[in-house]
Design a protein around this motif. Structure first.
Motif, PDB file in Angstrom:
ATOM      1  N   HIS A 287     -27.373  -1.684  36.678  1.00 48.22           N
ATOM      2  CA  HIS A 287     -27.409  -0.846  37.882  1.00 48.22           C
ATOM      3  C   HIS A 287     -28.069   0.477  37.495  1.00 48.22           C
ATOM      4  N   ASN A 288     -29.247   0.717  38.010  1.00 42.73           N
ATOM      5  CA  ASN A 288     -29.877   2.015  37.765  1.00 42.73           C
ATOM      6  C   ASN A 288     -29.158   3.103  38.551  1.00 42.73           C
ATOM      7  N   TYR A 289     -29.234   4.324  38.042  1.00 46.54           N
ATOM      8  CA  TYR A 289     -28.524   5.455  38.657  1.00 46.54           C
ATOM      9  C   TYR A 289     -28.982   5.715  40.094  1.00 46.54           C
ATOM     10  N   GLN A 290     -30.183   5.232  40.444  1.00 43.85           N
ATOM     11  CA  GLN A 290     -30.663   5.392  41.825  1.00 43.85           C
ATOM     12  C   GLN A 290     -29.678   4.811  42.841  1.00 43.85           C
ATOM     13  N   PHE A 291     -28.902   3.791  42.419  1.00 39.94           N
ATOM     14  CA  PHE A 291     -27.920   3.176  43.333  1.00 39.94           C
ATOM     15  C   PHE A 291     -26.932   4.243  43.829  1.00 39.94           C
ATOM     16  N   TYR A 292     -26.420   5.022  42.884  1.00 38.08           N
ATOM     17  CA  TYR A 292     -25.451   6.071  43.250  1.00 38.08           C
ATOM     18  C   TYR A 292     -26.112   7.167  44.071  1.00 38.08           C
ATOM     19  N   LYS A 293     -27.318   7.547  43.693  1.00 40.19           N
ATOM     20  CA  LYS A 293     -28.021   8.607  44.432  1.00 40.19           C
ATOM     21  C   LYS A 293     -28.281   8.179  45.879  1.00 40.19           C
TER      22      LYS A 293
ATOM     23  N   TYR B  28     -27.657  -0.292  48.840  1.00 39.92           N
ATOM     24  CA  TYR B  28     -27.210  -0.680  50.180  1.00 39.92           C
ATOM     25  C   TYR B  28     -28.302  -0.454  51.227  1.00 39.92           C
ATOM     26  N   SER B  29     -29.056   0.614  51.082  1.00 39.23           N
ATOM     27  CA  SER B  29     -30.110   0.910  52.066  1.00 39.23           C
ATOM     28  C   SER B  29     -31.161  -0.193  52.081  1.00 39.23           C
ATOM     29  N   LYS B  30     -31.506  -0.696  50.896  1.00 41.78           N
ATOM     30  CA  LYS B  30     -32.487  -1.785  50.828  1.00 41.78           C
ATOM     31  C   LYS B  30     -31.946  -3.052  51.494  1.00 41.78           C
ATOM     32  N   GLU B  31     -30.657  -3.310  51.321  1.00 41.25           N
ATOM     33  CA  GLU B  31     -30.070  -4.505  51.936  1.00 41.25           C
ATOM     34  C   GLU B  31     -30.078  -4.380  53.464  1.00 41.25           C
ATOM     35  N   LEU B  32     -29.796  -3.196  53.978  1.00 42.30           N
ATOM     36  CA  LEU B  32     -29.851  -2.986  55.429  1.00 42.30           C
ATOM     37  C   LEU B  32     -31.278  -3.144  55.948  1.00 42.30           C
ATOM     38  N   LYS B  33     -32.245  -2.669  55.192  1.00 38.14           N
ATOM     39  CA  LYS B  33     -33.656  -2.831  55.570  1.00 38.14           C
ATOM     40  C   LYS B  33     -34.041  -4.304  55.553  1.00 38.14           C
ATOM     41  N   ASP B  34     -33.538  -5.041  54.565  1.00 35.72           N
ATOM     42  CA  ASP B  34     -33.821  -6.480  54.489  1.00 35.72           C
ATOM     43  C   ASP B  34     -33.352  -7.205  55.752  1.00 35.72           C
TER      44      ASP B  34
END
Length: 279
Positions: free
Chosen positions: A186-192, A90-96
């Motif tokens: 989905h890599n675990y980084q998504f949850y982190k 989600y953070s990457k999408e907001l940055k996009d």
């Protein structure tokens, strides 16, 4: 004018592929930015016909692929880059959205004179509705927010629930894309990332912060995201306008691919109500 598959290159980040449709007049037009949803892309189904409808009403309409949606510059339709998809969050999408908006309003954008910088609307479908809501709650440049079949809670989506211990142990989990038959990783980084930004990504908090005109549209036969989620969004922002579209599904009777030259009737209603709302 229709400019397709333009590319916003960014340092040390994946590029953003985007389209714009507008009537070339030299006069500033309201800017509308459309955010696709989970397992979505800018050319899905009848989104191009949606863009045409906004252009015909003299908007500067922009649709784009989130940088990690699984598409590439060369192949912006579907999901040839599952490694990128696995690294989305989600953070990457907001940055996009932020980077795209900054570019659109800058002198580097050759079409900037066609844009009214004081009239900027975000439209988000499904998960994109949640992203648009957070962006609108944070960015004073946004003057109106419209969500179509939006989520109301990121914490309850399949990407953030399930067997967390197994996911952490494996480092990746998969969701089947029924249409393409791909196992979407989905890599675990998504949850982190979600846990690290849980307050920012709380849609109840974000929705309560929205002070601009806010339109919520949802189908009553949506089996992907219940109409109850739209009711909650409206409850959290009582100044919003809630519109129920009867007898229609999560994509307002569209599908991919969409072969017709006209919008499905229910999606046409959604577009007309959205255009009227902004005007």
């Amino acid at each position: 004018m229709s400019e397709k598959n333009l590319v916003l290159y960014r340092e040390n980040q994946k590029p953003i592929v985007w389209d714009t449709l507008y009537n070339k007049t030299g006069n500033p037009k309201p800017l509308v930015i459309f955010c696709h949803g989970y397992k979505g892309f800018k050319d899905w189904g009848s989104w191009s016909l949606v863009a045409d409808a906004f252009k015909n009403e003299n908007f500067f309409f922009v649709k784009f692929n989130f940088s990690h949606n699984g598409g590439t510059v060369e192949t912006p339709i579907d999901f040839p880059d599952l490694e990128a998809f696995a690294e989305n969050n989600y953070s990457k999408e907001l940055k996009d959205i932020d980077d795209l908006l900054n570019y659109l309003l800058s002198k580097n954008n050759p079409f900037v004179n066609e844009i009214n910088k004081n009239n900027i609307s975000l439209i988000g479908h499904s998960r994109g509705g949640g992203i648009a809501t957070i962006k609108a709650s944070e960015d004073a440049r946004i003057t109106s927010l419209i969500t179509w079949a939006s989520v109301c809670d990121f914490a309850k989506r399949t990407a953030t629930i399930g067997n967390l211990e197994q996911w952490k142990k494996d480092g990746v989990k998969y969701v089947l894309n029924r249409r393409t038959k791909q196992q979407m990783p989905h890599n675990y980084q998504f949850y982190k990332d979600f846990k690290a930004n849980e307050t920012r990504l709380n849609l109840e908090i974000a929705t309560k912060k929205v002070k601009i005109p806010h339109l919520i549209i949802h189908g009553d036969s949506d089996t992907s995201i219940s109409f109850n989620e739209a009711k909650l969004l409206h409850q959290w922002n009582p100044n919003s306008v809630l519109v129920l579209i009867e007898n229609t599904n999560h994509v307002f009777d569209s599908k991919h691919p969409w072969e017709d030259k006209i919008l499905p009737k229910k999606l046409k209603q959604v577009v007309e109500k959205s255009i009227h709302f902004i005007k």
